[in-house]
Design an enzyme around this catalytic site. Structure first.
Site, PDB file in Angstrom:
ATOM      1  CG  HIS A 194      -1.141   3.418   4.700  1.00 15.60           C
ATOM      2  ND1 HIS A 194      -1.127   2.106   4.287  1.00 15.60           N
ATOM      3  CD2 HIS A 194      -0.448   3.444   5.875  1.00 15.60           C
ATOM      4  CE1 HIS A 194      -0.467   1.373   5.151  1.00 15.60           C
ATOM      5  NE2 HIS A 194      -0.049   2.157   6.129  1.00 15.60           N
TER       6      HIS A 194
ATOM      7  CB  CYS B 186      -0.924   0.018   1.217  1.00 20.95           C
ATOM      8  SG  CYS B 186      -2.022  -1.414   1.351  1.00 20.95           S
TER       9      CYS B 186
END
Length: 594
Positions: free
Chosen positions: A150, A89
């Site tokens: 993130h 990610c």
């Protein structure tokens, strides 16, 4: 002639000229005013989380229902060799936002941590990196990010927000500054640094047992130590326990939060309503900004574990909880596309759909698969070399500009989105740094036959595991693997028993000579060519080797954002609504829920 008459005559002449122009335009079938259509389009980017390329109907799945994404592909251009720059990610999204490999910004790991682990870490996307959102801001776009970030939050204090979306080109943010993890669900096993957490708990138990043994020995007069010493040792054990449990004991409260701009609105977040809140915010952003160019990046929380799915979709698919979550994701995408159409923006909006990397093969609950399907491609999330870890959906739609139903088999990258949207907005890519992405516009429009990429390089952390060469003259596509993960159990196709496969150490195999695949004939990477195959093998490996050396020469060291110092939980950096450590709020709840 009177001035008024002159003005009227001039107005009539201008009107007659416009009529003639319109007639000519009609005759040439170009009166759709494409110049207006192609000037400053709205840009809608939708990214799924952990979605496998084989999970969508338009990529060959005939058992999961994804009608909205399939329709998007029918109305636009579908890329069959669209590649993430990283198989996890944080680094994949950093590369997507900047158009640069993650190692160039320090957003990839050498060893140990491969993604950000806490909202209260100090690592994140450096402030000197330029995102496509920043450049579009400069071009007059209103920019928004809804969903997962993130990429870090703070550097030195709880409120500096140095890594926050609003410091990286977004005018508006609503969503998770972190990512969904099993810890967000009170009934799921721990995920964040689960191995370290288990060791710390074991050490605490051993030390506590030692203290109890000393106390028992002292009470039975078997050992001669002072009670003051016993109390001191017990205090040290308690301090050790507190030092790690303060973070690991409250992962849900620290990491699973929602923010609107700089304000925490829900801590901990209620998973069951997160999807509806993300949808509501995305639709609202479109409605608020429909009269001027906007960039909206919808970074979906689906389909990352723990696969929180609303009642409406539970048990409705043929593939259990994961299939339910995929079908709910497709519905969310459909609702966002409906909002675009309802506001009359369909023909003036470039829409893009993708995933950040391949499906998570190791995500299981006993014998139940909780991760995605990567179709015919080998490997999955965390594996940078194998296609299943990096080959993702890539769909672009722009009615009247991009040809509907076009399928492109050329190699492309998520990093290509950066120069593509920058050029569409009338901006310029930065000239003071290496940009690895290439504009996709010629390829999408059909003006170019081949991708601008002759070579693409595939990293696991900061280790280059593989590289591909598109031999444009012959159409052959060569892939060289220098390092591959060791599957566990052997032949399983994944690294079961651990979160994802490692990048280095005992968990990988280094190949000398390297593995060579002809992806144009063997996309599943099932039949490596033998080094004894003659000059074909030697020429391909040598050509890719020269490109790798040249590519490595383009890099320069960047501060490591995933070092233990940057990744570790720091209480003074923890986003908090209320007085720390008593962080709790639910400002997005319906009145009846509070």
């Amino acid at each position: 002639m009177a001035p008024a008459a002159q003005r009227r005559r001039a107005a009539h002449a201008a009107r007659d000229s416009l009529n003639v122009l319109l007639i000519v335009c009609l005759l040439l079938k170009t009166c759709e005013l494409k110049s207006a259509n192609t000037s400053k389009p709205n840009i809608l980017l939708i990214m799924a989380d952990d979605l496998g390329i084989g999970d969508l109907g338009c990529y060959g799945n005939d058992t999961l229902r994804t009608p909205n994404i399939d329709l998007l592909a029918e109305e636009g251009v579908r890329l069959t060799q669209h590649l993430a720059a990283a198989p996890l990610c944080t680094p994949s999204r950093a590369a997507f936002l900047t158009g640069r490999h993650a190692f160039r910004s320090g957003m990839d790991a050498t060893d140990g941590y491969r993604a950000l682990m806490w909202n209260a870490g100090s690592g994140g996307l450096p402030q000197n990196e330029t995102t496509f959102a920043e450049i579009l801001q400069w071009q007059g776009y209103t920019t928004g990010l809804i969903g997962k970030w993130h990429q870090g939050v703070n550097c030195a204090s709880r409120t500096d927000h140095c890594h926050h979306p609003l410091h990286h080109g977004f005018d508006y943010f609503y969503g998770m500054p972190f990512t969904l993890v099993n810890d967000c669900h009170p009934d799921r096993p721990p995920e964040v640094d689960a191995g370290l957490r288990a060791r710390l708990w074991l050490y605490t138990q051993i030390m506590a047992l030692g203290v109890l043994t000393i106390v028992a020995g002292k009470a039975c007069r078997l050992i001669s130590v002072s009670w003051k010493l016993v109390l001191s040792v017990a205090t040290l054990v308690l301090l050790f326990f507190t030092s790690w449990y303060a973070s690991f004991g409250f992962v849900r409260r620290w990491n699973c939060i929602l923010m609107r701009d700089h304000e925490v609105t829900e801590q901990p977040m209620v998973l069951e309503r997160a999807a509806s809140l993300v949808l509501k915010e995305a639709v609202s952003f479109i409605a608020r900004n429909k009269h001027s160019p906007f960039l909206l990046f919808v970074s979906l929380l689906h389909v990352h574990i723990p696969l929180v799915t609303t009642e409406r979709f539970l048990g409705k698919s043929q593939h259990g909880l994961y299939g339910d979550n995929v079908e709910e994701m497709d519905w969310l995408v459909g609702e966002i596309l409906n909002a675009v159409e309802e506001h009359g923006l369909k023909n003036t909006t470039l829409t893009y759909f993708t995933s950040d990397h391949g499906g998570h093969l190791e995500a299981r609950d006993g014998h139940v698969q909780l991760g995605g399907w990567n179709g015919i491609y080998r490997g999955g999330k965390g594996m940078a070399g194998w296609e299943g870890g990096i080959r993702v959906p890539g769909i672009f739609r722009w009615p009247g500009v991009l040809p509907a139903g076009r399928v492109v088999h050329e190699p492309t990258s998520l990093m290509d989105v950066f120069p593509t949207v920058v050029h569409l907005a009338g901006g310029q890519v930065p000239q003071d740094r290496v940009i690895d992405g290439r504009s996709l516009l010629p390829l999408l429009r059909g003006d170019a036959e081949h991708s601008a990429h002759e070579f693409l390089f595939h990293y696991c952390g900061q280790y280059l595991h593989a590289a591909r060469w598109h031999e444009k003259d012959s159409g052959r596509l060569w892939k060289v693997h220098y390092t591959t993960p060791r599957f566990h159990p052997e032949g399983a196709g994944a690294c079961h028993g651990r979160g994802v496969c490692p990048c280095s150490g005992a968990g990988v195999t280094h190949h000398d000579p390297p593995l060579l695949f002809d992806l144009s004939r063997d996309p599943s990477e099932a039949r490596p060519l033998s080094p004894d195959a003659g000059p074909l093998y030697r020429e391909a490996v040598a050509r890719v080797g020269r490109a790798v050396r040249e590519h490595r020469g383009s890099g320069s060291p960047a501060p490591a954002q995933f070092s233990f110092h940057h990744v570790a939980w720091k209480p003074w950096l923890q986003p908090c609504c209320g007085a720390f450590p008593f962080c709790a709020c639910s400002r997005d709840a319906d009145p009846g829920e509070t």
